[in-house]
Design a protein around this motif. Structure first.
Motif, short mmCIF file in Angstrom:
data_model
loop_
_atom_site.label_atom_id
_atom_site.label_comp_id
_atom_site.label_asym_id
_atom_site.label_seq_id
_atom_site.Cartn_x
_atom_site.Cartn_y
_atom_site.Cartn_z
N LYS A 43 0.21 6.11 -85.91
CA LYS A 43 -0.59 6.79 -84.90
C LYS A 43 -0.11 6.44 -83.50
N ASN A 44 0.05 5.16 -83.23
CA ASN A 44 0.50 4.68 -81.93
C ASN A 44 1.48 3.53 -82.14
N GLY A 45 2.53 3.50 -81.32
CA GLY A 45 3.48 2.40 -81.43
C GLY A 45 4.89 2.84 -81.09
N THR A 46 5.85 2.19 -81.72
CA THR A 46 7.26 2.44 -81.43
C THR A 46 8.04 2.57 -82.73
N VAL A 47 8.93 3.55 -82.77
CA VAL A 47 9.89 3.67 -83.86
C VAL A 47 11.27 3.44 -83.26
N ILE A 48 11.96 2.45 -83.79
CA ILE A 48 13.33 2.17 -83.35
C ILE A 48 14.24 2.75 -84.43
N ASP A 49 14.94 3.80 -84.09
CA ASP A 49 15.76 4.54 -85.05
C ASP A 49 17.23 4.35 -84.70
N HIS A 50 18.09 4.72 -85.61
CA HIS A 50 19.55 4.65 -85.44
C HIS A 50 20.04 3.23 -85.14
N ILE A 51 19.35 2.25 -85.71
CA ILE A 51 19.81 0.87 -85.62
C ILE A 51 21.04 0.78 -86.53
N ASP A 52 22.08 0.09 -86.07
CA ASP A 52 23.27 -0.08 -86.91
C ASP A 52 22.86 -0.65 -88.27
N GLY A 53 23.43 -0.10 -89.34
CA GLY A 53 23.08 -0.51 -90.69
C GLY A 53 23.16 -2.02 -90.88
N GLY A 54 22.10 -2.58 -91.42
CA GLY A 54 22.05 -4.01 -91.68
C GLY A 54 21.53 -4.85 -90.53
N GLU A 55 21.15 -4.24 -89.42
CA GLU A 55 20.72 -5.00 -88.23
C GLU A 55 19.20 -5.02 -88.03
N ALA A 56 18.43 -4.34 -88.87
CA ALA A 56 16.98 -4.26 -88.66
C ALA A 56 16.31 -5.62 -88.61
N LEU A 57 16.69 -6.51 -89.49
CA LEU A 57 16.06 -7.83 -89.49
C LEU A 57 16.41 -8.62 -88.23
N ASN A 58 17.60 -8.41 -87.69
CA ASN A 58 17.95 -9.04 -86.42
C ASN A 58 17.13 -8.46 -85.27
N VAL A 59 16.86 -7.14 -85.31
CA VAL A 59 16.01 -6.52 -84.30
C VAL A 59 14.62 -7.14 -84.35
N VAL A 60 14.07 -7.27 -85.55
CA VAL A 60 12.74 -7.87 -85.71
C VAL A 60 12.75 -9.30 -85.18
N LYS A 61 13.81 -10.03 -85.46
CA LYS A 61 13.91 -11.43 -85.01
C LYS A 61 13.93 -11.52 -83.49
N ILE A 62 14.77 -10.72 -82.84
CA ILE A 62 14.87 -10.84 -81.38
C ILE A 62 13.63 -10.31 -80.67
N LEU A 63 12.82 -9.50 -81.34
CA LEU A 63 11.55 -9.06 -80.76
C LEU A 63 10.45 -10.09 -80.96
N GLY A 64 10.75 -11.16 -81.69
CA GLY A 64 9.77 -12.22 -81.89
C GLY A 64 8.67 -11.87 -82.87
N ILE A 65 8.95 -10.93 -83.75
CA ILE A 65 7.94 -10.51 -84.72
C ILE A 65 8.00 -11.44 -85.92
N THR A 66 6.86 -12.02 -86.24
CA THR A 66 6.75 -12.91 -87.38
C THR A 66 5.54 -12.46 -88.21
N GLY A 67 5.33 -13.10 -89.30
CA GLY A 67 4.14 -12.80 -90.10
C GLY A 67 2.85 -13.12 -89.39
N ALA A 68 2.92 -13.91 -88.33
CA ALA A 68 1.72 -14.30 -87.59
C ALA A 68 1.38 -13.33 -86.46
N THR A 69 2.27 -12.38 -86.15
CA THR A 69 1.98 -11.43 -85.08
C THR A 69 1.09 -10.32 -85.61
#
Length: 157
Positions: free
Chosen positions: A18-44
């Motif tokens: 409904k509301n938020g951000t979609v990050i598309d066209h991330i280089d294959g295999g880099e999604a987990l690195n994107v999540v990491k550098i955004l500081g997203i953890t299971g506690a967020t």
């Protein structure tokens, strides 16, 4: 009964947000690195969807990250640009794409990347932030002249 071809043509079965951000066209295999550098953890608090190694018309393979109820800051978008320069940022409001933009690698990066040189003044207690110039060879530290040429993810603050 559905054939493999008909299943492939149905598209992704990831719920719309409904509301938020979609990050598309991330280089294959880099999604987990994107999540990491955004500081997203299971506690967020944001709900997170990740699709990796998805077939793409424009890329061999791509990743997608969906974040509910969060819009990215310019600094966060700059971090993503460093590891995936073809990514697109889609701001979603009320289930519709409100804004769509590509990422741009800035020519000067301040306070986002940590210099790997332990002797660099930016790694001391001095009240300064790291500064890197983006060059064709990599990221050039403005203080000590070191150049980071690969594995940027491990240096992103």
């Amino acid at each position: 009964m559905k054939t493999n071809e008909s299943v492939e043509n149905e598209g992704l079965l990831v719920r719309r947000i409904k509301n938020g951000t979609v990050i598309d066209h991330i280089d294959g295999g880099e999604a987990l690195n994107v999540v990491k550098i955004l500081g997203i953890t299971g506690a967020t608090q944001e709900a997170l969807s990740i699709a990796t190694n998805v077939p793409s018309r424009n890329m061999e393979r791509k990743d997608i990250v969906k974040l509910t109820n969060r819009e990215l800051s310019k600094e966060e978008v700059n971090r993503i640009a460093l590891i995936s320069p073809h990514a697109t940022i889609n701001i979603i409001r009320n289930f519709k794409v409100w804004e769509k933009k590509g990422v741009e690698i800035p020519t000067l990066i301040e306070g986002i990347v940590r210099c790997p040189n332990p002797g660099c003044i930016s790694n001391t207690n001095e009240p300064i932030t790291s500064k890197f110039e983006v060059t064709s060879k990599g990221l050039h530290c403005k203080y000590c002249d070191w150049v980071i040429t690969k594995d940027l993810t491990s240096h992103i603050i």
